[in-house]
Design an enzyme around this catalytic site. Structure first.
Site, PDB file in Angstrom:
ATOM      1  CE  LYS A 194     -14.038 -49.215  18.944  1.00 10.40           C
ATOM      2  NZ  LYS A 194     -12.867 -48.475  19.480  1.00 10.40           N
ATOM      3  NE  ARG A 218     -17.035 -44.265  21.705  1.00 10.58           N
ATOM      4  CZ  ARG A 218     -16.662 -44.405  20.438  1.00 10.58           C
ATOM      5  NH1 ARG A 218     -17.517 -44.821  19.531  1.00 10.58           N
ATOM      6  NH2 ARG A 218     -15.433 -44.133  20.074  1.00 10.58           N
ATOM      7  NE  ARG A 260      -7.884 -43.523  13.517  1.00 14.39           N
ATOM      8  CZ  ARG A 260      -8.764 -43.887  14.429  1.00 14.39           C
ATOM      9  NH1 ARG A 260      -9.132 -45.151  14.511  1.00 14.39           N
ATOM     10  NH2 ARG A 260      -9.251 -43.016  15.275  1.00 14.39           N
ATOM     11  NE  ARG A 305     -11.389 -40.597  13.626  1.00 15.77           N
ATOM     12  CZ  ARG A 305     -11.997 -41.506  14.378  1.00 15.77           C
ATOM     13  NH1 ARG A 305     -12.170 -42.722  13.894  1.00 15.77           N
ATOM     14  NH2 ARG A 305     -12.408 -41.210  15.571  1.00 15.77           N
ATOM     15  NE  ARG A 359     -11.093 -40.167  19.643  1.00 19.35           N
ATOM     16  CZ  ARG A 359     -10.213 -40.462  18.685  1.00 19.35           C
ATOM     17  NH1 ARG A 359      -9.210 -39.669  18.415  1.00 19.35           N
ATOM     18  NH2 ARG A 359     -10.356 -41.586  18.011  1.00 19.35           N
TER      19      ARG A 359
HETATM   20  P1  AMP Z   1     -15.048 -43.456  16.649  1.00 20.33           P
HETATM   21  O1  AMP Z   1     -14.898 -43.278  15.164  1.00 20.33           O
HETATM   22  O2  AMP Z   1     -15.790 -44.687  17.021  1.00 20.33           O
HETATM   23  O3  AMP Z   1     -13.744 -43.299  17.392  1.00 20.33           O
HETATM   24  O4  AMP Z   1     -15.982 -42.235  17.137  1.00 20.33           O
HETATM   25  C1  AMP Z   1     -15.579 -40.889  16.919  1.00 20.33           C
HETATM   26  C2  AMP Z   1     -16.407 -39.978  17.791  1.00 20.33           C
HETATM   27  O5  AMP Z   1     -17.803 -40.097  17.456  1.00 20.33           O
HETATM   28  C3  AMP Z   1     -16.358 -40.238  19.293  1.00 20.33           C
HETATM   29  O6  AMP Z   1     -15.213 -39.671  19.907  1.00 20.33           O
HETATM   30  C4  AMP Z   1     -17.651 -39.573  19.746  1.00 20.33           C
HETATM   31  O7  AMP Z   1     -17.561 -38.162  19.736  1.00 20.33           O
HETATM   32  C5  AMP Z   1     -18.612 -39.974  18.623  1.00 20.33           C
HETATM   33  N1  AMP Z   1     -19.256 -41.294  18.886  1.00 20.33           N
HETATM   34  C6  AMP Z   1     -19.125 -42.432  18.158  1.00 20.33           C
HETATM   35  N2  AMP Z   1     -19.868 -43.424  18.670  1.00 20.33           N
HETATM   36  C7  AMP Z   1     -20.478 -42.911  19.759  1.00 20.33           C
HETATM   37  C8  AMP Z   1     -21.362 -43.449  20.737  1.00 20.33           C
HETATM   38  N3  AMP Z   1     -21.757 -44.733  20.698  1.00 20.33           N
HETATM   39  N4  AMP Z   1     -21.794 -42.618  21.727  1.00 20.33           N
HETATM   40  C9  AMP Z   1     -21.414 -41.328  21.787  1.00 20.33           C
HETATM   41  N5  AMP Z   1     -20.570 -40.760  20.906  1.00 20.33           N
HETATM   42  C10 AMP Z   1     -20.100 -41.530  19.895  1.00 20.33           C
END
Ligand code: AMP
Length: 218
Positions: A15, A90, A128, A161, A172
């Site tokens: 994404k 999400r 990554r 990360r 996740r």
């Molecule tokens: P990402 O970089 O999109 O993989 O997001 C990393 C982390 O941020 C996720 O595992 C969640 O802990 C938090 N996070 C990101 N977007 C959301 C969302 N829309 N709702 C809840 N937690 C989020």
């Protein structure tokens, strides 16, 4: 563009990479809630501390916190004519919040699900590496930087990360199945959902993405 393009797919589906390419092409802002929350996690105070712990564990941050930060971000003038969303919504409450915001501004919502099988996702996530300065995403297996662990564009040391470890990855993906799959179903019922194959090289996936977007607007 006058629409909101939602990029969906499990962690590691691409994404972020696809969002960056699309944002450049459409000259549209990309709103990535993971990045916004990592910013919050770096801030002092109770909220920052809590968000950091939740992110590192691989769980989802609460809908209340998301409502606040996404509401504020989407109200800024650069999102007036739409944006690309990476990582939001999400959960179902988040999807309903987005519907409300989009309806209030007469913006269509288009949802694209990037599909990648689970066994590939794990390799993508553990490999990554990200540039902390410009956000460029690399992968030690599939898209290494030219010189070891340093960003091609600005020479910054690349970072892994905190949540790209086996335990957090498992949590996740479980959160995705439990909380985010119903969001796909929600959009499918509304006829707003399209799927693309995310297993090909990024440029090829991107062509698929553009085709799907062209189909939305015709
Ligand atoms: P990402 O970089 O999109 O993989 O997001 C990393 C982390 O941020 C996720 O595992 C969640 O802990 C938090 N996070 C990101 N977007 C959301 C969302 N829309 N709702 C809840 N937690 C989020």
């Amino acid at each position: 563009m006058a629409c909101v393009i939602v990029l969906m797919g499990p962690q590691g589906a691409g994404k972020g990479t696809q969002g960056q390419m699309l944002a450049k092409r459409l000259q549209a802002p990309i709103v990535a809630t993971g990045d916004m929350l990592r910013e919050v996690a770096r801030s002092d105070g109770e909220l920052g501390r809590q968000v950091k712990l939740i992110q590192e564990s691989g769980n989802l941050v609460s809908d209340e916190v998301l409502a606040e930060i996404i509401g504020e971000r989407l109200s800024r003038s650069d999102c007036e004519n739409g944006c690309i969303l990476d990582g939001f919504p999400r959960t179902l409450p988040q999807a309903k919040q987005l519907d409300g915001i989009a309806a209030g501004r007469n913006l269509d919502v288009f949802v694209i699900n990037i599909e990648v099988p689970r066994d590939q996702l794990r390799k993508r996530l553990t490999g990554r590496r990200t540039c902390p300065s410009c956000g460029t995403i690399y992968n030690v297996h599939f898209k290494p930087s030219k010189s070891d662990n340093v960003c091609d564009l600005d020479g910054q040391p690349l970072q892994t990360r905190a949540d790209d470890n086996e335990q957090a990855i498992a949590r996740r993906l479980a959160a995705y199945d439990e909380m985010t799959q119903p969001v796909l179903e929600y959009y499918r019922k509304q006829g707003k959902l399209r799927h693309i194959d995310g297993t090909a090289p990024a440029e090829e996936v991107y062509r698929g993405l553009e085709n799907v977007i062209a189909g939305f607007s015709s």
